[in-house]
Design an enzyme around this catalytic site. Sequence first.
Site, PDB file in Angstrom:
ATOM      1  N   TYR A 277      48.368-106.831 -18.084  1.00 37.94           N
ATOM      2  CA  TYR A 277      47.171-106.074 -18.472  1.00 37.94           C
ATOM      3  C   TYR A 277      46.075-106.260 -17.426  1.00 37.94           C
ATOM      4  O   TYR A 277      45.455-105.290 -16.982  1.00 37.94           O
ATOM      5  CB  TYR A 277      46.695-106.561 -19.834  1.00 37.94           C
ATOM      6  CG  TYR A 277      45.371-106.012 -20.299  1.00 37.94           C
ATOM      7  CD1 TYR A 277      45.283-104.743 -20.857  1.00 37.94           C
ATOM      8  CD2 TYR A 277      44.215-106.785 -20.211  1.00 37.94           C
ATOM      9  CE1 TYR A 277      44.067-104.242 -21.302  1.00 37.94           C
ATOM     10  CE2 TYR A 277      42.998-106.299 -20.657  1.00 37.94           C
ATOM     11  CZ  TYR A 277      42.924-105.027 -21.200  1.00 37.94           C
ATOM     12  OH  TYR A 277      41.719-104.546 -21.635  1.00 37.94           O
TER      13      TYR A 277
ATOM     14  N   ALA B 231      46.908-104.359 -14.343  1.00 39.05           N
ATOM     15  CA  ALA B 231      46.712-102.922 -14.534  1.00 39.05           C
ATOM     16  C   ALA B 231      45.237-102.555 -14.479  1.00 39.05           C
ATOM     17  O   ALA B 231      44.857-101.537 -13.890  1.00 39.05           O
ATOM     18  CB  ALA B 231      47.319-102.492 -15.871  1.00 39.05           C
TER      19      ALA B 231
END
Length: 249
Positions: free
Chosen positions: A143, A146
């Site tokens: 996460y 990203a």
Amino acid sequence: MDNADLGGRTVVVTGGTRGVGAGIARAFASAGADVVVCARRPPPRPFAGVRFAAVDLRDPAAVRDLFEDLARVDVLVNNAGGSPHRLLAESEAERHARVIELNLTAPLTASLAARRRLCRTRGAIVMVGSVSGTRPSPGTAAYGAAKAGLESLARSMAVEWAPDIRVNTLVVGMVRTERSHLHYGDADGVAAVARTVPLGRLAEPGDVGRAAVFLASDAAAYITGASLLVHGGGERPAFLDAATVNRGS
């Protein structure tokens, strides 16, 4: 920006059915915009002034159809995302890749699908990033990676698509939502975490919403390729509490 007037403008908020996304959708609706929220499932309760469109943001064809069906688009807020707590070595690469797909590839897909409409209106894209993309993010490493990529993507997009489309990122810290207990525990845990924020509280979804409205408004007409920190002052460095120098006796 509570006084922004976005009357007559159409705003698409991905993942805008709950939490931060719902706060963003409500803020744009309060500013007079026609708001479309899109996600796989409808919101638990309808929002005043907000329309819902069912779409899987990981399906490029469905995303393209969504924007083709809209008469106009002035603002795209790429908010959809998230991740369960998952240590890197405790899961296979395919699961981590799905987190990256939702948090990085899906915003790119939506932005490309909206580009033609946004060029017509000289519109704006707001990426909802995270402080997880600016520091180590153990337990949510994919996460964090990203979100770091999302901020970089926004800067490149701002250059490639100027002057027709402005692209900026909100770098969001900890937010109090209906799911805060999943991240911070019970009320005592949430309160303890809030005390680590310099402003003394977690953000509310509306705080993020008002920042998104500002970046989409005429007040930010000369702002593109920027990252706006919405984190209450950030995180106090742990070494300050561990160091003994200047500590009271």
